[in-house]
Design a protein around this motif. Structure first.
Motif, PDB file in Angstrom:
ATOM      1  N   HIS A   1      17.671  -5.823  13.219  1.00 51.18           N
ATOM      2  CA  HIS A   1      16.782  -4.799  12.675  1.00 51.18           C
ATOM      3  C   HIS A   1      15.525  -5.452  12.094  1.00 51.18           C
ATOM      4  O   HIS A   1      15.604  -6.497  11.468  1.00 51.18           O
ATOM      5  CB  HIS A   1      17.543  -4.024  11.572  1.00 51.18           C
ATOM      6  N   ASN A   2      14.349  -4.843  12.324  1.00 48.39           N
ATOM      7  CA  ASN A   2      13.111  -5.472  11.845  1.00 48.39           C
ATOM      8  C   ASN A   2      12.649  -4.963  10.475  1.00 48.39           C
ATOM      9  O   ASN A   2      11.667  -5.452   9.937  1.00 48.39           O
ATOM     10  CB  ASN A   2      11.987  -5.306  12.882  1.00 48.39           C
ATOM     11  N   TYR A   3      13.335  -3.978   9.911  1.00 38.62           N
ATOM     12  CA  TYR A   3      13.039  -3.486   8.555  1.00 38.62           C
ATOM     13  C   TYR A   3      11.573  -3.111   8.359  1.00 38.62           C
ATOM     14  O   TYR A   3      11.035  -3.285   7.266  1.00 38.62           O
ATOM     15  CB  TYR A   3      13.435  -4.546   7.504  1.00 38.62           C
ATOM     16  N   LEU A   4      10.921  -2.593   9.390  1.00 38.67           N
ATOM     17  CA  LEU A   4       9.491  -2.279   9.265  1.00 38.67           C
ATOM     18  C   LEU A   4       9.212  -1.254   8.169  1.00 38.67           C
ATOM     19  O   LEU A   4       8.260  -1.403   7.408  1.00 38.67           O
ATOM     20  CB  LEU A   4       8.915  -1.806  10.603  1.00 38.67           C
ATOM     21  N   GLU A   5      10.046  -0.231   8.105  1.00 37.07           N
ATOM     22  CA  GLU A   5       9.835   0.819   7.098  1.00 37.07           C
ATOM     23  C   GLU A   5      10.018   0.256   5.684  1.00 37.07           C
ATOM     24  O   GLU A   5       9.216   0.508   4.790  1.00 37.07           O
ATOM     25  CB  GLU A   5      10.800   1.981   7.357  1.00 37.07           C
ATOM     26  N   GLU A   6      11.063  -0.539   5.511  1.00 36.09           N
ATOM     27  CA  GLU A   6      11.336  -1.153   4.217  1.00 36.09           C
ATOM     28  C   GLU A   6      10.228  -2.160   3.835  1.00 36.09           C
ATOM     29  O   GLU A   6       9.814  -2.225   2.686  1.00 36.09           O
ATOM     30  CB  GLU A   6      12.693  -1.869   4.228  1.00 36.09           C
ATOM     31  N   GLN A   7       9.770  -2.900   4.851  1.00 38.89           N
ATOM     32  CA  GLN A   7       8.664  -3.834   4.599  1.00 38.89           C
ATOM     33  C   GLN A   7       7.419  -3.068   4.154  1.00 38.89           C
ATOM     34  O   GLN A   7       6.738  -3.460   3.206  1.00 38.89           O
ATOM     35  CB  GLN A   7       8.309  -4.606   5.882  1.00 38.89           C
ATOM     36  N   LYS A   8       7.160  -1.966   4.842  1.00 41.59           N
ATOM     37  CA  LYS A   8       5.975  -1.149   4.543  1.00 41.59           C
ATOM     38  C   LYS A   8       6.031  -0.666   3.096  1.00 41.59           C
ATOM     39  O   LYS A   8       5.046  -0.766   2.349  1.00 41.59           O
ATOM     40  CB  LYS A   8       5.905   0.031   5.508  1.00 41.59           C
TER      41      LYS A   8
END
Length: 194
Positions: free
Chosen positions: A181-188
């Motif tokens: 998982h790339n966690y883009l939403e969490e990173q954002k």
């Protein structure tokens, strides 16, 4: 002699850095470069070598190809970082400043990629501006210290594995193998809080 330091800018130093970046005679392109390095906590080489085609504003993703980031040599995979509203504005400005180039950040007066040594002088310019114009003596820092500063602050706003992902660190061991998982939403969310 090079050695690992534990230099991380305090909240007051971050405020003074931002003030100096805004008010100094550093070129507009370099001002954006410094701000993005501090916001993303990226290695300055990841940003320095960034090409415009690596940014998908529709999807809101900055994709750093394997050859441009440290883990890429082993993983063969791109690093994915979200483009937030704030970073989108800075990136669009940087794109305009390097209109004739495929690179986001170029050497002054050319379409060539920003030189590897170019970012090294920036902290000195900031410290000099603060000394001269703000009567503020800032302890020496390097561009890499901005990365450490961002990471220290990520710890206060998100979970460890998200903070490490934001930095582009490997989560190691079985986590690295099984968690794709790339966690883009969490990173954002992390970048926006930061």
């Amino acid at each position: 002699q090079k050695r690992a330091t534990d230099r991380s800018l305090s909240d007051e130093e971050i405020k003074m850095l931002w003030l100096a970046v805004n008010n100094s005679r550093i070129t507009p392109k370099n001002k954006i470069f410094i701000k993005l390095c501090l916001i993303y906590g990226c290695r300055n080489g990841e940003l320095r070598q960034a090409e415009k085609e690596h940014f998908d504003f529709e999807a809101g993703v900055w994709s750093i190809p394997p050859e441009n980031h440290k883990l890429g040599k082993k993983s063969g995979k791109p690093l994915l970082r979200p483009i937030t509203e704030a970073t989108k504005g800075y990136l669009k400005q940087a794109f305009e400043m390097s209109a004739g180039s495929k690179y986001v950040f170029t050497n002054d007066g050319s379409n060539d990629v920003m030189g590897i040594r170019a970012p090294l002088a920036l902290p000195g310019n900031i410290m000099q501006h603060l000394r001269r114009h703000e009567n503020y003596e800032m302890k020496h820092f390097s561009m890499h210290d901005l990365r450490r500063t961002a990471r220290s602050n990520f710890s206060t706003i998100t979970e460890f594995h998200i903070a490490e992902t934001m930095l582009g660190h490997s989560l190691g061991g079985v986590v690295h193998v099984y968690d794709q998982h790339n966690y883009l939403e969490e990173q954002k969310n992390g970048y926006e809080s930061w």
